[in-house]
Design an enzyme around this catalytic site. Sequence first.
Site, mmCIF file in Angstrom:
data_model
loop_
_atom_site.group_PDB
_atom_site.id
_atom_site.type_symbol
_atom_site.label_atom_id
_atom_site.label_comp_id
_atom_site.label_asym_id
_atom_site.label_seq_id
_atom_site.Cartn_x
_atom_site.Cartn_y
_atom_site.Cartn_z
ATOM 1 N N GLY A 122 -46.429 -1.830 11.243
ATOM 2 C CA GLY A 122 -46.945 -2.347 9.706
ATOM 3 C C GLY A 122 -48.057 -2.678 9.394
ATOM 4 O O GLY A 122 -49.311 -1.995 9.771
ATOM 5 N N LEU A 178 -49.350 -1.006 6.683
ATOM 6 C CA LEU A 178 -49.838 0.544 6.747
ATOM 7 C C LEU A 178 -50.525 0.817 5.623
ATOM 8 O O LEU A 178 -51.276 0.478 4.757
ATOM 9 C CB LEU A 178 -48.224 1.207 5.975
ATOM 10 C CG LEU A 178 -47.626 1.212 6.843
ATOM 11 C CD1 LEU A 178 -46.040 1.254 5.960
ATOM 12 C CD2 LEU A 178 -47.233 1.283 8.571
ATOM 13 N N HIS A 202 -51.721 5.901 8.691
ATOM 14 C CA HIS A 202 -50.621 5.695 9.105
ATOM 15 C C HIS A 202 -49.761 6.231 8.170
ATOM 16 O O HIS A 202 -48.685 7.347 9.106
ATOM 17 C CB HIS A 202 -49.423 4.312 8.840
ATOM 18 C CG HIS A 202 -49.991 2.995 10.155
ATOM 19 N ND1 HIS A 202 -50.659 2.071 9.454
ATOM 20 C CD2 HIS A 202 -49.784 2.740 11.164
ATOM 21 C CE1 HIS A 202 -51.298 1.209 10.035
ATOM 22 N NE2 HIS A 202 -50.676 1.161 11.388
ATOM 23 N N GLN A 222 -53.162 4.636 24.341
ATOM 24 C CA GLN A 222 -51.973 4.335 24.086
ATOM 25 C C GLN A 222 -51.664 5.400 24.361
ATOM 26 O O GLN A 222 -50.502 5.327 24.540
ATOM 27 C CB GLN A 222 -52.169 3.710 23.100
ATOM 28 C CG GLN A 222 -50.220 2.524 22.715
ATOM 29 C CD GLN A 222 -50.537 1.903 21.525
ATOM 30 O OE1 GLN A 222 -50.469 0.982 21.816
ATOM 31 N NE2 GLN A 222 -50.075 2.602 20.541
HETATM 32 P P1 AMP Z 1 -49.935 -0.034 14.786
HETATM 33 O O1 AMP Z 1 -49.572 -0.024 13.585
HETATM 34 O O2 AMP Z 1 -51.632 -0.289 14.577
HETATM 35 O O3 AMP Z 1 -49.265 0.305 15.992
HETATM 36 O O4 AMP Z 1 -50.719 2.401 14.676
HETATM 37 C C1 AMP Z 1 -49.815 2.749 14.712
HETATM 38 C C2 AMP Z 1 -49.830 4.589 14.741
HETATM 39 O O5 AMP Z 1 -50.266 4.255 13.832
HETATM 40 C C3 AMP Z 1 -50.413 4.114 16.147
HETATM 41 O O6 AMP Z 1 -50.067 5.664 16.494
HETATM 42 C C4 AMP Z 1 -51.900 4.601 15.917
HETATM 43 O O7 AMP Z 1 -52.792 5.502 16.705
HETATM 44 C C5 AMP Z 1 -51.287 4.956 14.429
HETATM 45 N N1 AMP Z 1 -52.979 5.452 13.976
HETATM 46 C C6 AMP Z 1 -53.297 2.973 13.661
HETATM 47 N N2 AMP Z 1 -54.424 3.412 12.524
HETATM 48 C C7 AMP Z 1 -55.282 4.915 12.752
HETATM 49 C C8 AMP Z 1 -55.984 5.533 12.641
HETATM 50 N N3 AMP Z 1 -56.984 5.235 11.314
HETATM 51 N N4 AMP Z 1 -55.672 6.501 12.277
HETATM 52 C C9 AMP Z 1 -54.916 8.121 12.493
HETATM 53 N N5 AMP Z 1 -53.765 7.264 13.627
HETATM 54 C C10 AMP Z 1 -53.736 5.501 12.798
#
Ligand code: AMP
Length: 301
Positions: free
Chosen positions: A49, A51, A55, A173
């Site tokens: 979240g 977002l 995302h 990850q």
């Molecule tokens: P999170 O909500 O931080 O767990 O992220 C959910 C997904 O979005 C994960 O696969 C992250 O690697 C991806 N994500 C987070 N930040 C970015 C970004 N700046 N660019 C691309 N993908 C992202």
Amino acid sequence: MTILKKAKDLQHLLDNWRQKDQNLPAQPHVGEGSADGTQTGIGFVPTMGALHDGHLSLLKTSKSENRVTVCSIFVNPAQFNDPKDFEKYPSTLEQDIYKLETNGCDILFLPSVKEIYPGQLNIKKHYDLGYLETILEGEYRPGHFQGVCMAVERLLAIVLPDNLYLGQKDYQQCMIIKRLIELMGLEKRIQTKICPIVREKDGLAMSSRNMRLKGEQRAKATALYETLIFLKQNINKGSLSELKKEATALLVQKGFKTDYVEIADAGTLKPINEWDSRTNIIGLVAAYVNGVRLIDNMALN
Ligand code: AMP
């Protein structure tokens, strides 16, 4: 957009959908990249979240490659090794729902902690993640990847997607989740798609944690990106230890508490101290800006 909170409701909906989908012809693919040029199956974008456009880039890619896209929002308590970080994790559910809906998400899965961990949260399974969990994020956040695997295993078992969308922002990850999928025996069933890092105009990688940065701290946070650019511009064949030291010093001079500035083999993530100029390498940084821990990475060649 359908919003579901119960795993069994989501499974029921997806099972019905799979049955119907079998009888439909594959649609022409509308985005880039699906191997056979058609759009089929279920895409899944797991998130915590708060977002942002990073995302949403995953959501857009999934939409272009799948007939149905499921996003989940679940702030996973098991992956926070620092309880204060968990308490302070931003929550913007109303805006998140609006963003998902306006960007065409089909299904939002919004489970409770009980739904993901029907047994007790403290009954921990052990995942054999090998050396990957002893380096970089694994070293500085003990137990973090075990916690990630607990939630992602359950989410994958519920959704059983054809395609899973992850961000390169969390490079290690991505490797851990690929390993988890192998441990689950699903590597032939689930394709993992890694999407590029989306950045702010000044280079700062988008992150839900950036919301906690105000004024001067926010301006300072671009130093992580600048450090990676410094590595990229100065990388040369041979010893890398001086370069790593200089890059770390840049962050320390600016007042950052730095967990690591590392250069690693992009395929294995093993640290590289002597570079042969052919191996694909990646720079990775983790540092604190006023108590907020940020990570970033960049391919260096
Ligand atoms: P999170 O909500 O931080 O767990 O992220 C959910 C997904 O979005 C994960 O696969 C992250 O690697 C991806 N994500 C987070 N930040 C970015 C970004 N700046 N660019 C691309 N993908 C992202």
